[in-house]
Enzyme design. Sequence first.
Site, mmCIF file in Angstrom:
data_model
loop_
_atom_site.group_PDB
_atom_site.id
_atom_site.type_symbol
_atom_site.label_atom_id
_atom_site.label_comp_id
_atom_site.label_asym_id
_atom_site.label_seq_id
_atom_site.Cartn_x
_atom_site.Cartn_y
_atom_site.Cartn_z
ATOM 1 N N HIS A 188 0.857 -1.187 0.000
ATOM 2 C CA HIS A 188 0.000 0.000 0.000
ATOM 3 C C HIS A 188 0.890 1.232 0.000
ATOM 4 C CE1 HIS A 188 -3.763 2.257 0.717
ATOM 5 N NE2 HIS A 188 -2.958 3.091 1.346
ATOM 6 N N CYS A 189 0.672 2.103 -0.978
ATOM 7 C CA CYS A 189 1.501 3.297 -1.133
ATOM 8 C C CYS A 189 0.684 4.532 -0.792
ATOM 9 C CB CYS A 189 2.043 3.397 -2.560
ATOM 10 S SG CYS A 189 3.019 4.889 -2.865
ATOM 11 N N GLY A 190 1.094 5.243 0.253
ATOM 12 C CA GLY A 190 0.391 6.451 0.649
ATOM 13 C C GLY A 190 0.578 7.594 -0.330
ATOM 14 N N ASN A 246 -2.089 7.000 -2.545
ATOM 15 C CA ASN A 246 -3.298 6.796 -1.752
ATOM 16 C C ASN A 246 -4.053 5.532 -2.144
ATOM 17 O OD1 ASN A 246 -5.105 7.445 0.295
ATOM 18 N ND2 ASN A 246 -6.396 8.694 -1.036
#
Length: 428
Positions: free
Chosen positions: A188-190, A193
């Site tokens: 999961h890449c912030g 998003n």
Amino acid sequence: MLTVLAIYISFILLLVFVLLFGPSPRFRNGIIGKLHVFITETIWTFLGRAMTKVLGESSLTKCAGCWSYLSEQRNPSLQVLYMFFITGSIGTFMACGYDLLDATNLAPFHKQFVIPAMIAFTYACFFIASAIGPGEVNAQNVRRALEVYPYDHLLFDPKTCGTCKIQKPARSKHCSLCNMCVARSDHHCGWINQCVGHKNHRYFMLFLYSAVQVCWYGTFLIYKIFCSRMYDSPMYKFLIHTGRWEQLGFMRDYHIFIYQMQTDKSLGALGVFALLAGLVIFIFLIYNIYLIATGVTTNESFKWEDIGEMIYRKELVEVIETDAAGKQFGPKRYEQRDRRHPSHPRYVGPPVQEQAGPKQAQSSRQVVEVEKVIGKMREIDNIYDQGVVANIKSVVFPPNLDKPLGKPSSIASKVAKSTSGKNTRKNK
């Protein structure tokens, strides 16, 4: 100045390494793992206690709520931060350095074509990576996903997602932030998003490349500007007038360049920031390219490190079920010896009805379990590694999970060949 810059770069690289690889089984029991715990847990616990005494319990609760939103819920905060950095950096360069390019020896097409194209490409890659989803596994495409990504019975075994209530295909993972099961989940890449997975992995790699490209191209432009101005500076004229220029030797260009950076502080700071940011992103990009080339996702890389630890402790056992004639049926599986061995305190023994005799298959064939302790990592075949070219192709051109499968996937074919090959060898 050079020493300070080297120390700063080393500190940034160490911090990034600790944050990325601290939870890894390879490092979590050593100094890297302890530093990760200190940075991510100990410091914040200490700050929480200090804030409780200074601000009171109610203020701390509000701060904890904000932190929970930023760290535990899907939100666009890092996207806004990325836009702030990119737009602010580009705006600073356009205001302080764009007109100075005329005095450099760069060709005019840099201003006319390359810079506008570079800016447009950077924004486009970011918006595409943020807009295209990772590829959700749902009730409509789960059968197709199971065909594309079969189980290896080592990293992935058949199981049902407790939230989505569907069977989880191999290489998938349920993301609590995205609230979905993601096909071939990477992480999961912030910054975009959302998760990086089956459908958008290629766009994520393009996003990383665009970030490195704009950072280092900006650094190159600032370097050219400084080189064109350093010999017109008062410091250079002073050194020539006093006769000290020749005394500086081979370090004279370095001293005059540092002086120019301190004179044009905005461009100097922007150049150092772009250089360091590009370096950090470049290292992450190379690491992701390596994982893709070897047929491993970021999520799976941690699983493989756990497997490596079990192999080192001689705990991983390969189990193959055969009939009385020695012919294998069904896929081979892997089990951890410590839970199966009677001397282990958490030993899980077979049910009483299975202890009396050989295991029976549904076809009433007598089942014999052949076990082998795995001694080296190369004894395990990663069925998801199809070769460098095929691995890259599977990311650049991922199979459509919404269309029926015309023929068995390459991974499924590899599993079938492996099983049939074992049977052939046994029969011989």
